[in-house]
Design an enzyme around this catalytic site. Structure first.
Site, PDB file in Angstrom:
ATOM      1  N   TYR A 230       1.816   5.422  -2.302  1.00 54.66           N
ATOM      2  CA  TYR A 230       2.142   6.788  -1.876  1.00 54.66           C
ATOM      3  C   TYR A 230       3.550   7.172  -2.320  1.00 54.66           C
ATOM      4  CZ  TYR A 230      -2.275   6.395   0.349  1.00 54.66           C
ATOM      5  OH  TYR A 230      -3.611   6.207   0.526  1.00 54.66           O
TER       6      TYR A 230
ATOM      7  N   HIS B 202      -9.888   1.955 -10.804  1.00 55.51           N
ATOM      8  CA  HIS B 202      -9.372   2.815  -9.706  1.00 55.51           C
ATOM      9  C   HIS B 202      -7.907   3.158  -9.936  1.00 55.51           C
ATOM     10  CE1 HIS B 202      -8.030   4.005  -5.712  1.00 55.51           C
ATOM     11  NE2 HIS B 202      -7.251   2.939  -5.637  1.00 55.51           N
ATOM     12  N   PHE B 203      -7.089   2.151 -10.238  1.00 59.00           N
ATOM     13  CA  PHE B 203      -5.666   2.503 -10.255  1.00 59.00           C
ATOM     14  C   PHE B 203      -5.205   3.124 -11.567  1.00 59.00           C
ATOM     15  CE2 PHE B 203      -4.940  -2.253 -10.741  1.00 59.00           C
ATOM     16  CZ  PHE B 203      -4.281  -2.235 -11.961  1.00 59.00           C
ATOM     17  N   HIS B 204      -6.050   3.084 -12.586  1.00 57.07           N
ATOM     18  CA  HIS B 204      -5.668   3.872 -13.767  1.00 57.07           C
ATOM     19  C   HIS B 204      -6.044   5.346 -13.593  1.00 57.07           C
ATOM     20  CE1 HIS B 204      -4.672   0.043 -15.569  1.00 57.07           C
ATOM     21  NE2 HIS B 204      -3.981   0.733 -16.453  1.00 57.07           N
TER      22      HIS B 204
ATOM     23  N   HIS C 173       0.822  -1.209   0.000  1.00 56.43           N
ATOM     24  CA  HIS C 173       0.000   0.000   0.000  1.00 56.43           C
ATOM     25  C   HIS C 173       0.851   1.251   0.000  1.00 56.43           C
ATOM     26  CE1 HIS C 173      -3.397   2.453  -0.285  1.00 56.43           C
ATOM     27  NE2 HIS C 173      -2.828   3.233   0.609  1.00 56.43           N
TER      28      HIS C 173
ATOM     29  N   ARG D 200     -10.400  -9.156 -12.836  1.00 49.33           N
ATOM     30  CA  ARG D 200      -9.173  -8.507 -13.274  1.00 49.33           C
ATOM     31  C   ARG D 200      -8.134  -9.575 -13.563  1.00 49.33           C
ATOM     32  NH1 ARG D 200      -5.969  -5.974  -8.047  1.00 49.33           N
ATOM     33  NH2 ARG D 200      -4.420  -5.691  -9.681  1.00 49.33           N
ATOM     34  N   ARG D 201      -7.025  -9.199 -14.205  1.00 51.23           N
ATOM     35  CA  ARG D 201      -5.881 -10.069 -14.477  1.00 51.23           C
ATOM     36  C   ARG D 201      -6.311 -11.371 -15.147  1.00 51.23           C
ATOM     37  NH1 ARG D 201      -2.386  -9.727  -8.913  1.00 51.23           N
ATOM     38  NH2 ARG D 201      -1.123  -8.049  -9.683  1.00 51.23           N
TER      39      ARG D 201
HETATM   40 FE1  HAS Z   1      -5.726   2.554  -4.062  1.00 53.79          FE
HETATM   41  C1  HAS Z   1      -6.022  -0.859  -4.654  1.00 53.79           C
HETATM   42  C2  HAS Z   1      -7.791   2.304  -1.358  1.00 53.79           C
HETATM   43  C3  HAS Z   1      -5.232   5.904  -3.336  1.00 53.79           C
HETATM   44  C4  HAS Z   1      -3.211   2.660  -6.408  1.00 53.79           C
HETATM   45  N1  HAS Z   1      -4.816   1.172  -5.311  1.00 53.79           N
HETATM   46  C5  HAS Z   1      -5.108  -0.164  -5.414  1.00 53.79           C
HETATM   47  C6  HAS Z   1      -4.267  -0.766  -6.406  1.00 53.79           C
HETATM   48  C7  HAS Z   1      -3.446   0.229  -6.878  1.00 53.79           C
HETATM   49  C8  HAS Z   1      -3.810   1.440  -6.184  1.00 53.79           C
HETATM   50  C9  HAS Z   1      -2.354   0.062  -7.925  1.00 53.79           C
HETATM   51  O1  HAS Z   1      -8.921   0.064   0.407  1.00 53.79           O
HETATM   52  C10 HAS Z   1      -4.294  -2.233  -6.861  1.00 53.79           C
HETATM   53  C11 HAS Z   1      -3.183  -3.039  -6.245  1.00 53.79           C
HETATM   54  C12 HAS Z   1      -3.257  -4.480  -6.740  1.00 53.79           C
HETATM   55  O2  HAS Z   1      -2.607  -4.804  -7.738  1.00 53.79           O
HETATM   56  O3  HAS Z   1      -4.021  -5.260  -6.149  1.00 53.79           O
HETATM   57  N2  HAS Z   1      -6.427   3.852  -2.651  1.00 53.79           N
HETATM   58  C13 HAS Z   1      -7.291   3.559  -1.652  1.00 53.79           C
HETATM   59  C14 HAS Z   1      -7.598   4.762  -0.890  1.00 53.79           C
HETATM   60  C15 HAS Z   1      -6.881   5.771  -1.452  1.00 53.79           C
HETATM   61  C16 HAS Z   1      -6.132   5.193  -2.547  1.00 53.79           C
HETATM   62  C17 HAS Z   1      -8.511   4.872   0.285  1.00 53.79           C
HETATM   63  N3  HAS Z   1      -4.477   3.994  -4.745  1.00 53.79           N
HETATM   64  C18 HAS Z   1      -4.422   5.295  -4.299  1.00 53.79           C
HETATM   65  C19 HAS Z   1      -3.373   5.991  -4.985  1.00 53.79           C
HETATM   66  C20 HAS Z   1      -2.801   5.081  -5.849  1.00 53.79           C
HETATM   67  C21 HAS Z   1      -3.513   3.840  -5.687  1.00 53.79           C
HETATM   68  C22 HAS Z   1      -3.022   7.432  -4.724  1.00 53.79           C
HETATM   69  C23 HAS Z   1      -1.672   5.231  -6.791  1.00 53.79           C
HETATM   70  C24 HAS Z   1      -0.961   6.304  -6.930  1.00 53.79           C
HETATM   71  N4  HAS Z   1      -6.735   1.036  -3.197  1.00 53.79           N
HETATM   72  C25 HAS Z   1      -7.478   1.130  -2.068  1.00 53.79           C
HETATM   73  C26 HAS Z   1      -7.937  -0.224  -1.668  1.00 53.79           C
HETATM   74  C27 HAS Z   1      -7.419  -1.111  -2.593  1.00 53.79           C
HETATM   75  C28 HAS Z   1      -6.672  -0.305  -3.549  1.00 53.79           C
HETATM   76  C29 HAS Z   1      -8.767  -0.588  -0.524  1.00 53.79           C
HETATM   77  C30 HAS Z   1      -7.571  -2.655  -2.598  1.00 53.79           C
HETATM   78  C31 HAS Z   1      -8.689  -3.043  -3.451  1.00 53.79           C
HETATM   79  C32 HAS Z   1      -8.774  -4.554  -3.568  1.00 53.79           C
HETATM   80  O4  HAS Z   1      -9.744  -5.111  -3.038  1.00 53.79           O
HETATM   81  O5  HAS Z   1      -7.910  -5.189  -4.188  1.00 53.79           O
HETATM   82  C33 HAS Z   1      -6.861   7.206  -0.944  1.00 53.79           C
HETATM   83  O6  HAS Z   1      -5.575   7.523  -0.495  1.00 53.79           O
HETATM   84  C34 HAS Z   1      -7.336   8.196  -1.945  1.00 53.79           C
HETATM   85  C35 HAS Z   1      -7.397   9.608  -1.384  1.00 53.79           C
HETATM   86  C36 HAS Z   1      -7.531  10.625  -2.470  1.00 53.79           C
HETATM   87  C37 HAS Z   1      -8.423  11.593  -2.532  1.00 53.79           C
HETATM   88  C38 HAS Z   1      -8.460  12.530  -3.693  1.00 53.79           C
HETATM   89  C39 HAS Z   1      -8.106  13.980  -3.308  1.00 53.79           C
HETATM   90  C40 HAS Z   1      -8.081  14.807  -4.542  1.00 53.79           C
HETATM   91  C41 HAS Z   1      -7.073  15.615  -4.920  1.00 53.79           C
HETATM   92  C42 HAS Z   1      -7.164  16.283  -6.264  1.00 53.79           C
HETATM   93  C43 HAS Z   1      -7.200  17.793  -6.187  1.00 53.79           C
HETATM   94  C44 HAS Z   1      -7.540  18.349  -7.532  1.00 53.79           C
HETATM   95  C45 HAS Z   1      -6.728  19.113  -8.285  1.00 53.79           C
HETATM   96  C46 HAS Z   1      -7.132  19.507  -9.658  1.00 53.79           C
HETATM   97  C47 HAS Z   1      -5.396  19.528  -7.850  1.00 53.79           C
HETATM   98  C48 HAS Z   1      -9.430  11.753  -1.467  1.00 53.79           C
HETATM   99  C49 HAS Z   1      -5.859  15.841  -4.103  1.00 53.79           C
HETATM  100  C50 HAS Z   1      -7.950  20.723  -9.675  1.00 53.79           C
HETATM  101  C51 HAS Z   1      -8.216  21.032 -11.104  1.00 53.79           C
HETATM  102  C52 HAS Z   1      -8.990  22.034 -11.530  1.00 53.79           C
HETATM  103  C53 HAS Z   1      -9.178  22.184 -12.979  1.00 53.79           C
HETATM  104  C54 HAS Z   1      -9.650  22.967 -10.648  1.00 53.79           C
END
Ligand code: HAS
Length: 578
Positions: free
Chosen positions: A258, A404-406, A254, A467-468
């Site tokens: 980050y 999700h991860f894309h 996990h 998946r996979r």
């Molecule tokens: Fe995830 C599975 C939960 C974030 C990547 N995640 C994955 C896998 C990958 C991955 C690769 O709880 C699959 C792994 C595998 O092969 O099995 N993930 C989360 C949660 C977050 C999260 C709670 N994941 C990420 C990030 C990744 C990533 C970041 C890659 C970089 N994820 C999971 C869970 C699984 C999981 C389970 C397991 C699922 C399963 O059953 O297999 C959180 O940290 C996300 C928090 C993010 C936010 C978004 C805030 C928004 C922001 C944008 C601001 C906007 C801007 C643009 C700057 C709340 C900061 C403004 C633009 C204008 C034009 C105004």
């Protein structure tokens, strides 16, 4: 003074105002870090180029996967590749390990040098890290291309790879440790030269905390590979415990996400606000967000909600911590939006949303990062869906997770890296960015592609698309009712993303091989902060304290998992697919 020693207290805290000096001036091209030479920049540049090789290989494999979802198996035609799973392994390793790690190995030291206004402490360490990354990638790539490591990027036992694959992975991880060591040594040198109590410049602080988080997190995978998988693959150990090695993998697995994300957060916090003409809201809040990622690293069990052998108490605790680690991303969303709004309003934007249209969308670097951020809002929301224990039972191991991860690593991270490269490559090479208009179009193409792709994957996932899995080869799945449209959307979206990727490489090669040199001084656009370090707690800079808390929390949280699981049950020989 130890590397992580707390900064000594002092009543005054003068901000460093280092003199910037030119380092390269043959063509007028200079950079904004004093005393830095071409030899100091070399490891940064070649780590970045290796990262691009990972990206190129990864998106090429992505195209084959998109065709597979459209019912065409190109693996039989492709040279070298024998199976879908071999291609998928190359896709995952090239993107998740090579592209991201090497980008961090390039950007983090560069921004640390910029923040501390000095070259890295040791050129030898930087070069060793560089060689390890290249050799490690070469070994892993050879093993995968020879079809001796078709184990996917998670390399779960009992699937077994040839030893070269594990050695390659070890080298890649050690290269990131080298980078961290060098950054810490540079910090130590810097501290010696500063008046007592000087605060670590924000950008350097953010880079250091991100790398320290990763070093702690990577101990799980290091133990897994060095003590179990590598000796097992070499034949020195007969059996391993697949479930125990999975626990170790996800301890790292996990926080690894980050490690992919935090270099991007460094850019969103410390550079993007200045690129749009705004200011970062708060120094203290930013430090707190990075520290939260370090402290809350033990949440890997949320990838194992459906696994046996892990007690409900551990799953519940890590589920709660997962919601804890959601907050630093909300802090990020608040801070970045505030900075963007300020920038947009300074440019004449009015009202609640008018400022969005006044942002410099024509700037390729800004445009790509804004689109990446927009995708991340959906990626983050889908992360919360995954993290919700009961809903996870529906989406786990389905293509929903791929959607999700894309959106996260595949766009928030990858598209931001492309955007950062649009200033970074000219900065490092002294060449003008080639075809800025194409660079803007490229980011839109990628973004439109991923929106279609992720929609297809998620729609399919909730309908049970696994998946996979090579869907078209499995009789039961091939014509499964209801899966036609989601898989077609996935295929179309993936092909559009591939076109976006090709455009990126056109801009990249066009820039590197351009004859149009930059003549002005190249500056990293470090942002001003509205509420600066004088208003933030000094204890935030105490890296030693935060690392200690992270270690203690990890021992407590994973101690419970391991104590419950004990004893290790080594029952499985290796299964080789070659
Ligand atoms: Fe995830 C599975 C939960 C974030 C990547 N995640 C994955 C896998 C990958 C991955 C690769 O709880 C699959 C792994 C595998 O092969 O099995 N993930 C989360 C949660 C977050 C999260 C709670 N994941 C990420 C990030 C990744 C990533 C970041 C890659 C970089 N994820 C999971 C869970 C699984 C999981 C389970 C397991 C699922 C399963 O059953 O297999 C959180 O940290 C996300 C928090 C993010 C936010 C978004 C805030 C928004 C922001 C944008 C601001 C906007 C801007 C643009 C700057 C709340 C900061 C403004 C633009 C204008 C034009 C105004």
């Amino acid at each position: 003074m130890t590397l992580l020693e707390d900064p000594p207290a002092s009543p005054s805290e003068p901000e460093p105002e280092p003199e910037s000096e030119p380092v390269k001036s043959a063509t007028g091209w200079r950079v904004d870090i004093p005393d830095v030479t071409a030899a100091d920049m070399r490891p940064v540049k070649w780590q970045l180029y290796l990262s691009f090789i990972g990206l190129g290989l990864g998106i090429l494999m992505g195209l084959l996967q998109a065709f597979e979802r459209n019912g065409q198996n190109l693996y039989d035609e492709a040279p070298v590749l024998q199976t879908y799973y071999q291609g998928l392994t190359l896709h995952g390793v090239a993107l998740a390990l090579v592209f991201t790690f090497c980008f961090a190995n390039a950007l983090m030291p560069l921004l640390t040098m910029r923040g501390l206004q000095r070259p890295m402490a040791s050129r030898a360490i930087a070069n060793t890290g560089l060689y390890l990354a290249w050799i490690g990638t070469g070994l892993a790539a050879w093993a995968i291309l020879a079809n001796k490591a078709t184990v996917l990027f998670t390399f779960y036992a009992p699937l077994q790879a040839t030893p070269a694959f594990y050695v390659g992975a070890v080298f890649l991880v050690v290269s990131t440790w080298m980078t961290t060591l060098n950054m810490l040594l540079t910090l130590r040198q810097w501290r010696r030269d500063q008046p007592r109590g000087t605060r670590i410049p924000l950008v350097a602080f953010a880079c250091l905390v991100s790398m320290l988080m990763w070093v702690l997190a990577s101990t799980g995978i290091a133990a897994e590979v060095l003590y179990w998988l590598l000796p097992w693959s070499l034949g020195w150990r007969d059996m391993v415990d697949p479930q125990f090695t999975r626990i170790l993998f996800w301890f790292t697995g996990h926080p690894i996400v980050y490690f992919w994300l935090l270099p991007i957060y460094v850019s969103w916090y410390c550079l993007l606000p200045s690129q749009v003409g705004g200011k970062l809201y708060s120094d203290g809040l930013t430090r707190l967000a990075f520290i939260s990622f370090l402290v809350l690293l033990p949440v890997g069990v949320h990838h194992q909600f459906t696994d046996p052998g892990i007690p409900l108490s551990s799953k519940t605790l890590q589920w709660l911590l997962t919601f804890g680690i959601f907050y630093p991303s909300m802090i990020t969303a608040f801070s970045v939006f505030a900075a963007l709004e300020q920038g947009g309003k300074k440019r004449g934007g009015k009202g609640w949303f008018g400022w969005i249209f006044k942002l410099p969308w024509h700037d390729p670097s800004v445009n790509a990062q804004l689109l990446a951020g927009l995708a991340f809002m959906l990626g983050g929301a889908s992360g919360l869906i995954n993290a919700s224990y009961t809903v996870n039972l529906v989406v786990h191991n389905t293509s929903f997770i791929v959607g999700h991860f894309h959106l996260t690593v595949g766009t928030a991270v990858a598209l931001s890296i492309m955007g950062i490269s649009y200033w970074l490559v000219p900065y490092l090479t002294g060449k003008r960015l080639f075809a800025p208009g194409l660079a803007v179009a490229q980011a839109w193409i990628w973004w439109i592609g991923v929106m279609i792709f992720a929609r297809g994957q998620m729609w399919g996932g909730v309908d049970g698309v696994p998946r996979r899995t090579q869907l078209r080869d499995a009789a039961y799945y091939a014509d499964h009712p209801g899966w036609h449209w989601p898989t077609l959307m996935t295929a179309i979206g993936g092909m559009i993303m591939f076109i976006g990727g090709v455009c990126f490489f056109v801009v990249l090669f066009g820039t590197i091989f351009s004859k149009r040199v930059v003549t002005e001084r190249q500056e990293i656009p470090i942002t001003d902060v509205e509420h600066g370090p004088k208003e933030s707690w000094r204890v935030l800079d105490s890296l030693g304290t935060w690392v200690t808390i992270a270690v203690v929390l990890s021992i407590l949280v994973y101690g419970e998992v391991i104590a419950h699981y004990w004893p290790i049950n080594s029952v499985s020989p290796g299964f080789r697919l070659w």
